[in-house]
Design an enzyme around this catalytic site. Structure first.
Site, short mmCIF file in Angstrom:
data_model
loop_
_atom_site.label_atom_id
_atom_site.label_comp_id
_atom_site.label_asym_id
_atom_site.label_seq_id
_atom_site.Cartn_x
_atom_site.Cartn_y
_atom_site.Cartn_z
N HIS A 129 0.95 -1.25 0.06
CA HIS A 129 -0.03 0.03 -0.17
C HIS A 129 0.88 1.04 -0.08
O HIS A 129 2.04 1.17 0.52
CB HIS A 129 -1.04 0.12 1.10
CG HIS A 129 -0.30 -0.08 2.30
ND1 HIS A 129 0.13 -1.42 2.94
CD2 HIS A 129 0.18 0.77 3.32
CE1 HIS A 129 0.74 -1.24 4.27
NE2 HIS A 129 0.69 -0.01 4.54
N HIS A 187 0.46 5.09 1.12
CA HIS A 187 -0.06 6.08 2.26
C HIS A 187 0.09 7.62 1.46
O HIS A 187 0.94 8.03 1.02
CB HIS A 187 0.87 6.35 3.58
CG HIS A 187 0.85 5.12 4.39
ND1 HIS A 187 0.23 5.10 5.36
CD2 HIS A 187 1.53 3.98 4.32
CE1 HIS A 187 0.45 3.70 6.09
NE2 HIS A 187 1.42 3.21 5.40
P1 AMP Z 1 1.98 0.24 7.27
O1 AMP Z 1 2.39 0.29 8.69
O2 AMP Z 1 2.60 1.01 6.35
O3 AMP Z 1 1.78 -1.19 6.94
O4 AMP Z 1 0.48 0.84 7.13
C1 AMP Z 1 -0.71 0.03 7.65
C2 AMP Z 1 -1.71 1.28 7.79
O5 AMP Z 1 -2.97 0.71 8.04
C3 AMP Z 1 -1.52 2.09 9.19
O6 AMP Z 1 -1.52 3.45 8.88
C4 AMP Z 1 -2.80 1.87 10.14
O7 AMP Z 1 -3.26 2.91 10.50
C5 AMP Z 1 -3.90 1.42 8.81
N1 AMP Z 1 -4.88 0.39 9.25
C6 AMP Z 1 -4.80 -0.45 10.03
N2 AMP Z 1 -6.24 -1.47 9.91
C7 AMP Z 1 -6.91 -0.48 9.22
C8 AMP Z 1 -8.13 -0.55 8.83
N3 AMP Z 1 -9.08 -1.58 9.36
N4 AMP Z 1 -8.58 0.26 8.09
C9 AMP Z 1 -7.95 1.18 7.58
N5 AMP Z 1 -6.59 1.49 7.83
C10 AMP Z 1 -6.09 0.56 8.67
#
Ligand code: AMP
Length: 146
Positions: A106, A108
């Site tokens: 993903h 951001h």
């Molecule tokens: P990363 O640490 O780069 O893998 O980012 C994962 C992101 O997913 C973090 O910014 C979390 O806040 C976000 N996240 C985790 N669970 C959910 C969810 N159920 N819906 C939307 N975002 C989420």
């Protein structure tokens, strides 16, 4: 080593893609889904993910990656229109030691506002779903009115 390894189909984004967990959806097409981050680091923090299964940037088909960054640019432009931030940070983490917590690729998109602090990665507060849906609607309005 965390960069290699098998894709875990029970990760949270796979569950969102399967429709088993709700999200504040911003955009969807046959290859990409975008939704608001549930623990936003800034107002308008948005995620863009491929539907194809990959853990990170390095196990992703280059053509998928090219499409994903194009969609990230498109959604980022809509975020600029919707929120008028002073800057936009794009981040992407590969492997737990690099800060990755969800092992489905993903990007951001993090709007930044002059004078406002950005919460640290993964230290954002859980957002209200209604507020996230309102923000998603603002981005959609910008996406589809352009
Ligand atoms: P990363 O640490 O780069 O893998 O980012 C994962 C992101 O997913 C973090 O910014 C979390 O806040 C976000 N996240 C985790 N669970 C959910 C969810 N159920 N819906 C939307 N975002 C989420």
């Amino acid at each position: 080593m965390s960069l290699s390894g098998t894709y875990d189909p029970s990760n949270i984004f796979a569950k969102i893609l399967a429709g088993n967990i709700p999200c504040a959806q911003v955009y969807e097409d046959d290859r990409v889904l975008s939704f608001m981050d549930a623990f936003p680091q800034t107002r308008g923090h948005t995620l863009v993910i491929p539907k194809a299964r990959s853990r990170n940037l390095f196990d992703t088909d280059p053509e998928e990656l090219a499409n994903l960054i194009k969609k990230t640019q498109m959604i980022g432009r809509a975020i600029e229109t919707a929120f008028s931030p002073d800057g936009i940070v794009i981040t992407q983490f590969n492997g737990a030691p690099a800060g990755q917590t969800v092992f489905h690729l993903h990007f951001h998109i993090l709007p930044r506002y002059s004078g406002d602090e950005m919460a640290k990665h993964t230290s954002g507060q859980m957002a209200d779903m209604e507020e996230l849906n309102t923000q998603a609607a603002l981005i959609q309005a910008a996406l589809y009115n352009n």
